[in-house]
Write a protein that holds these residues in place. Structure first.
Motif, PDB file in Angstrom:
ATOM      1  N   GLY A  19       5.107 -33.472 -13.671  1.00  0.00           N
ATOM      2  CA  GLY A  19       4.746 -33.958 -12.347  1.00  0.00           C
ATOM      3  C   GLY A  19       3.268 -34.291 -12.337  1.00  0.00           C
ATOM      4  O   GLY A  19       2.540 -33.870 -13.244  1.00  0.00           O
ATOM      5  N   ALA A  40       7.261 -39.895  -1.384  1.00  0.00           N
ATOM      6  CA  ALA A  40       7.038 -38.617  -2.060  1.00  0.00           C
ATOM      7  C   ALA A  40       5.942 -37.784  -1.403  1.00  0.00           C
ATOM      8  O   ALA A  40       6.029 -36.561  -1.325  1.00  0.00           O
ATOM      9  CB  ALA A  40       6.696 -38.858  -3.535  1.00  0.00           C
ATOM     10  N   THR A  41       4.879 -38.426  -0.949  1.00  0.00           N
ATOM     11  CA  THR A  41       3.727 -37.660  -0.455  1.00  0.00           C
ATOM     12  C   THR A  41       3.045 -38.338   0.724  1.00  0.00           C
ATOM     13  O   THR A  41       3.099 -39.563   0.870  1.00  0.00           O
ATOM     14  CB  THR A  41       2.696 -37.448  -1.602  1.00  0.00           C
ATOM     15  OG1 THR A  41       1.548 -36.788  -1.066  1.00  0.00           O
ATOM     16  CG2 THR A  41       2.268 -38.752  -2.233  1.00  0.00           C
ATOM     17  N   THR A 101       9.463 -28.621 -16.911  1.00  0.00           N
ATOM     18  CA  THR A 101      10.215 -28.233 -15.711  1.00  0.00           C
ATOM     19  C   THR A 101      11.720 -28.345 -15.924  1.00  0.00           C
ATOM     20  O   THR A 101      12.481 -27.490 -15.481  1.00  0.00           O
ATOM     21  CB  THR A 101       9.803 -29.091 -14.491  1.00  0.00           C
ATOM     22  OG1 THR A 101       9.375 -30.362 -14.961  1.00  0.00           O
ATOM     23  CG2 THR A 101       8.705 -28.448 -13.708  1.00  0.00           C
ATOM     24  N   ASP A 136      -0.493 -34.483 -10.169  1.00  0.00           N
ATOM     25  CA  ASP A 136      -1.259 -34.035  -9.009  1.00  0.00           C
ATOM     26  C   ASP A 136      -2.035 -35.183  -8.389  1.00  0.00           C
ATOM     27  O   ASP A 136      -2.228 -35.229  -7.186  1.00  0.00           O
ATOM     28  CB  ASP A 136      -2.231 -32.928  -9.434  1.00  0.00           C
ATOM     29  CG  ASP A 136      -1.513 -31.770 -10.075  1.00  0.00           C
ATOM     30  OD1 ASP A 136      -0.704 -31.137  -9.385  1.00  0.00           O
ATOM     31  OD2 ASP A 136      -1.720 -31.523 -11.287  1.00  0.00           O
ATOM     32  N   ASP A 169       5.082 -35.258  -5.899  1.00  0.00           N
ATOM     33  CA  ASP A 169       5.716 -34.437  -4.867  1.00  0.00           C
ATOM     34  C   ASP A 169       4.796 -34.362  -3.650  1.00  0.00           C
ATOM     35  O   ASP A 169       3.779 -35.057  -3.609  1.00  0.00           O
ATOM     36  CB  ASP A 169       6.068 -33.048  -5.401  1.00  0.00           C
ATOM     37  CG  ASP A 169       4.847 -32.262  -5.830  1.00  0.00           C
ATOM     38  OD1 ASP A 169       3.725 -32.553  -5.320  1.00  0.00           O
ATOM     39  OD2 ASP A 169       4.980 -31.376  -6.690  1.00  0.00           O
ATOM     40  N   GLU A 170       5.150 -33.524  -2.654  1.00  0.00           N
ATOM     41  CA  GLU A 170       4.393 -33.553  -1.389  1.00  0.00           C
ATOM     42  C   GLU A 170       2.939 -33.118  -1.559  1.00  0.00           C
ATOM     43  O   GLU A 170       2.100 -33.402  -0.722  1.00  0.00           O
ATOM     44  CB  GLU A 170       5.104 -32.723  -0.304  1.00  0.00           C
ATOM     45  CG  GLU A 170       5.100 -31.218  -0.510  1.00  0.00           C
ATOM     46  CD  GLU A 170       6.267 -30.716  -1.354  1.00  0.00           C
ATOM     47  OE1 GLU A 170       6.936 -31.557  -2.008  1.00  0.00           O
ATOM     48  OE2 GLU A 170       6.503 -29.488  -1.392  1.00  0.00           O
ATOM     49  N   ASN A 171       2.607 -32.438  -2.677  1.00  0.00           N
ATOM     50  CA  ASN A 171       1.217 -32.026  -2.895  1.00  0.00           C
ATOM     51  C   ASN A 171       0.400 -33.059  -3.669  1.00  0.00           C
ATOM     52  O   ASN A 171      -0.801 -32.911  -3.834  1.00  0.00           O
ATOM     53  CB  ASN A 171       1.173 -30.699  -3.648  1.00  0.00           C
ATOM     54  CG  ASN A 171       1.795 -29.590  -2.828  1.00  0.00           C
ATOM     55  OD1 ASN A 171       1.571 -29.511  -1.614  1.00  0.00           O
ATOM     56  ND2 ASN A 171       2.608 -28.763  -3.469  1.00  0.00           N
ATOM     57  N   SER A 172       1.057 -34.071  -4.183  1.00  0.00           N
ATOM     58  CA  SER A 172       0.335 -35.065  -4.987  1.00  0.00           C
ATOM     59  C   SER A 172      -0.633 -35.862  -4.117  1.00  0.00           C
ATOM     60  O   SER A 172      -0.339 -36.182  -2.967  1.00  0.00           O
ATOM     61  CB  SER A 172       1.318 -36.039  -5.637  1.00  0.00           C
ATOM     62  OG  SER A 172       2.295 -35.336  -6.367  1.00  0.00           O
ATOM     63  N   THR A 231       6.104 -38.638 -11.832  1.00  0.00           N
ATOM     64  CA  THR A 231       6.794 -37.961 -10.732  1.00  0.00           C
ATOM     65  C   THR A 231       5.761 -37.377  -9.769  1.00  0.00           C
ATOM     66  O   THR A 231       4.817 -36.723 -10.188  1.00  0.00           O
ATOM     67  CB  THR A 231       7.668 -36.811 -11.298  1.00  0.00           C
ATOM     68  OG1 THR A 231       8.050 -37.146 -12.609  1.00  0.00           O
ATOM     69  CG2 THR A 231       8.869 -36.578 -10.429  1.00  0.00           C
TER      70      THR A 231
END
Ligand SMILES: Cc1ncc(C[n+]2csc(CCOP(=O)(O)OP(=O)(O)O)c2C)c(N)n1
Ligand code: SF4
Ligand SMILES: [Mg+2]
Lengths: 579, 275
Positions: free
Chosen positions: A73, A116-117, A567, A75, A95-98, A93
């Motif tokens: 993933g 995604a973010t 992962t 950042d 995610d919501e923290n990227s 990939t």
């Protein structure tokens, strides 16, 4: 807690842009700045189908401990523009923290990103660059990212001076101004993760190296003095590193007309007593197989590095895959025992190549090393590799008083070799089956004796503990090989931190398989997972054919171009754990 | 034997009995080669004879030199690797027309181009002898055989012109039955720097019995060897194919082999990776 620091996953950064945007340069400088600041990390390059130019993505992972592979993933995604972003989307990939940074002039944020973010930051990078004479977007991006993750500005400036000083004052000044501008705007990316240094790392001597460079260096450390080369992606860098290096150390590299030639050139050179190597990828290995059989029959040591890419046929030249296991092990006609090894990390490309040179020379057999595009082309910060005492050290006859028998039947199967030039040692090396003297023979006794001798050489050899790297304990055992060892080992470490016991066996010596040793390591196993990156589960089937595996043995595998990630393997471990 | 006594041709011959058919031209090539090595005053251990697969390619084992009987078509790369790694050795590569011009054809072109100091001898019998009589690249288009009934209908390959055009530094034609001439050509070829190529017409008495007539067709070239490739090409293209002797002798620079000196240590090379 120090444990937590160890399993800290670091910061993963993707820089994307169209051809000529210079994302690889910026990524490389980010990696080097991290190295200079005491961090570890790696950079890989993802390219579109164009040979040169076209879109590119620089994928980085930086950490305060050694990392071997991408986490799976990202950042931070820094898009200089969105042209052809879809080509990389599967690899990047989010995610919501990227955190995503982009220039609105470079097009609209793709659906897949905005879904995604919510951390999407607009910065007019092109405009910033246009305000600086000779300004370049990639250098501004470098400043923004380096600033956002807390890399010291002086370190990055130092790199800029070193890299651009020779290009004239104007270029240097422009780059410096861009970097300053980038650092100034880094504050806009306040929610980016920070690199926190671990004081222990500061003084460890470190190298910045790719697996292809490491393999080439391992070769010369082992005593290689001759190479023959036919270029092929992704192996060419090994050959290009060896070309000037071999000349500098008193050896030679010859560019051959094809792989049929390169393999025979190294057999000829090695017959002359000079340790020899070539490097290729699947298509080249396929062309070489007849002559690898010759080296087996004539007992001439050679080393062949196969930097695997997607297959079959021309396949996917720029992507990694572990699908040449079958051809490496089974590709030779006749009963042809030979060595097949696989490096388990970028740093291990050095060790495994050096070790393979030693093994090939000690046993007078060909060794095929299965590296791959990922290991070969990933650029990595590693601890300076230790010196290991594995050298080419072939059993030779110095002086011959009585009649010389080249293929004498010895206890260990290794017959001392007469090197051309040695008086009284003249013999004809032959791929025809032969008697002990080398005279062609179709007699059953000679055939059986020579087959048994060639098998004995490699079956009875003492490989020590290097046949595999084994970690952890537990009734769940993962068996893997090659580059897949990196995500397997990392996932296992993360699982252990969660209190799950798992043992990993990363096999370095694929042929001859150390069946007894492997069965001993599997003695307490209730469940076994065999993990590899190919479609046919080649390693799993190979183990099935030779090793007494527990009933509950399962293969987890998929082909390239996607690497197996930490992962995804962790989730397989969790699945097994819940069973 | 007195160590300082000059070696005779027989000192280069091994005790192994050739597998060749009685009357095969290759016996004469073997004899000429041993005579040439004696004339060259090489020691057997300083010479390596490298071959591929075919009747002719069996020749290394019949000599007392170092030898390598490799796979079909790859003798030139084997010899190239050996010579570059061991420039002190005298390397002679030998084989047949099928081995050298068909399966090994690409290596032939590039060995000529590379111009490494070695000698390549092809025993040309215009047939695949070992596999029992199929047409090779030098076979006449109308030669009938089981594999190509009625003939191949193909133009024969012209190895001497190809060698010249590809950059060989010494190009000659010989006839196996002419032992004196062949011996001299081999030693001239070995002495000539760079890549030397000799096409030796060597009859296959079993599958091409009509080649026994070659001995009456052979004649010496009407003029001296030239160093002008264009003139050499013209002569080779227009002669009757039975002209024996040196046809071209060039002075192209041989392949540059490393000086063998350790200018740097491996530790020096490692510096570039240090952060
Ligand atoms: C890869 C491979 N293909 C085919 C063969 C079978 N084969 C052996 S010798 C030969 C032809 C030899 O002809 P030439 O080189 O002219 O030698 P001659 O026997 O005429 O001296 C062939 C096709 C082989 N040994 N290896
Ligand atoms: S088959 Fe022809 S080339 Fe082969 S040994 Fe017999 S005569 Fe010579
Ligand atoms: Mg022939």
């Amino acid at each position: 807690m120090s444990d937590q620091i160890k399993i800290d996953t670091g910061i993963s950064i993707a820089l994307t842009g169209s051809g000529g945007a210079g994302v690889m340069t910026a990524g490389g400088m980010l990696l080097e700045a991290a190295a200079k600041s005491g961090f570890y990390g790696l950079q890989t390059r993802s390219v579109g189908p164009q040979i040169r130019g076209g879109e590119a993505a620089a994928l980085l992972r930086l950490s305060n401990h050694a990392v071997e592979i991408h986490r799976g993933g990202f950042d931070i995604l820094f898009a200089l523009d969105w042209s052809n972003f879809s080509r990389f989307a599967a690899e990047i990939t989010l995610d919501e923290n990227s955190v995503v940074i982009f220039d609105p002039e470079g097009g609209e944020v793709p659906e897949i990103v905005s879904a995604a973010t919510k951390n999407i930051i607009e910065l007019p990078i092109k405009k910033f660059a246009s305000e600086i004479p000779g300004g370049r977007m990639n250098m501004i991006a470098l400043g923004i990212v380096a600033g956002a993750i807390d890399l010291p500005k002086e370190t990055v400036l130092g790199l800029i001076v070193r890299k651009f000083a020779s290009k004239g004052e104007a270029v240097l000044e422009a780059s410096r101004a861009c970097l300053e501008a980038g650092y100034k705007h880094a504050g806009s990316v306040a929610n980016a993760p920070k690199l926190v240094s671990d004081a222990e790392n500061a003084d460890v001597p470190r190298w910045l190296i790719t697996g292809n460079e490491a393999a080439a260096l391992g070769a010369v450390r082992g005593g290689i003095k001759f190479a023959a080369a036919y270029p092929i992606t992704p192996a060419t860098e090994i050959l290009e590193w060896l070309a000037p290096s071999l000349t500098a150390i008193g050896g030679n590299l010859v560019q051959a007309e094809d792989e049929l030639s390169s393999i025979n050139m190294i057999i000829g050179a090695s017959y002359g007593g000079i340790p020899s190597i070539t490097a290729t990828s699947g298509p080249g290995l396929a062309l070489m197989t007849e002559s690898i059989g010759l080296a087996t029959a004539a007992e001439v040591p050679v080393v062949i590095v196969d930097v695997m890419r997607g297959g079959p046929s021309t396949g996917i030249p720029t992507k990694s895959e572990q699908s040449d296991l079958n051809i490496a092990i089974y590709g030779l006609h006749g009963d042809a025992p030979h060595l097949v090894t696989a490096p388990l990390s970028v740093a291990d490309c050095l060790f495994t190549t050096q070790w393979s040179v030693h093994l090939a020379e000690a046993m007078q057999v060909p060794a095929i090393i299965l590296s791959d595009q990922y290991l070969g082309q990933a650029k990595m910060i590693i601890d300076k590799p230790a010196d290991v005492a594995f050298f080419a050290d072939r059993s030779k006859v110095e002086k011959i008083d009585t009649a010389y028998t080249r293929y004498a039947l010895t206890a260990d199967g290794v017959s001392p070799m007469a090197i051309p030039g040695t008086a009284g040692g003249q013999y004809t090396a032959d791929g025809l089956e032969h008697s002990v003297t080398g005279t062609p023979s179709s007699a059953a006794e000679d055939h059986h004796d020579q087959l048994a001798k060639r098998r004995r050489k490699i079956e009875g050899f003492n490989y020590g503990t290097h046949w595999a790297e084994i970690e952890g304990e537990g009734d769940l055992v993962i068996v893997t090989w090659g580059s897949t060892a990196a995500p397997v080992r990392e996932a296992a470490e993360l699982a252990r931190a969660e209190g799950i016991s798992v043992k990993t066996i990363a096999v370095r010596l694929l042929a001859p398989l150390r069946v007894e040793a492997l069965e001993a390591e599997l003695a307490g196993a209730r469940r076994v997972l065999v993990i590899e990156q190919n479609d046919l589960a080649q390693f799993y089937r190979y183990l099935r054919g030779h090793v007494d595996l527990p009933a509950d043995t399962r293969a987890y595998h998929h082909p390239g171009p996607m690497m197996l990630s930490t992962t995804e393997i962790l989730s397989e471990i969790m699945k097994e754990h819940r069973l | 034997m007195n160590v300082s006594a000059p070696l005779k041709a027989s000192d280069f011959k091994s005790d192994l009995k050739p597998v060749w058919c009685p009357g095969c031209g290759d016996y004469h090539v073997l004899l000429s080669l041993t005579k040439a090595l004696a004339d060259l005053e090489r020691k057997p251990e300083e010479v390596a004879v490298i071959s591929g697969i075919g009747c002719s390619s069996r020749i290394p084992a019949y000599l007392k030199c170092y030898g390598f009987h490799g796979v079909h078509g790859r003798s030139l790369p084997l010899g190239t690797g050996l010579k570059v790694a061991r420039p002190d050795m005298t390397v002679i590569v030998a084989g047949g027309d099928g081995d050298g011009f068909s399966i090994g054809g690409n290596h032939f072109l590039h060995a000529c181009r590379r111009n490494i100091d070695l000698t390549y001898i092809v025993m040309d019998n215009r047939v695949y002898g070992m596999t029992k009589g199929q047409p090779s690249p030098t076979t006449e288009p109308d030669w009938d055989s089981a594999l190509s009934p009625g003939g191949t209908g193909l133009n024969p390959f012209h190895p001497l012109v190809i060698a010249l055009a590809s950059g060989a530094n010494f190009v000659a034609r010989a006839f196996s039955g002419d032992i004196r001439g062949t011996t001299k050509l081999i030693s001239d070829a070995v002495n000539h720097p760079g890549f030397s190529f000799i096409q030796i017409l060597s009859p296959c008495v079993t599958f091409r019995p009509e080649q026994k007539e070659w001995k009456s067709a052979i004649h010496a070239p009407p003029v001296e060897a030239t160093d002008d490739p264009a003139r050499a090409a013209r002569r080779i293209m227009t002669d009757d194919g039975f002209n024996v002797g040196v046809l071209y002798r060039g002075d192209r620079r041989p392949y540059k082999i490393g000086d063998g000196v350790e200018h740097k240590t491996v530790a020096d090379l490692e510096q570039e990776f240090q952060i």
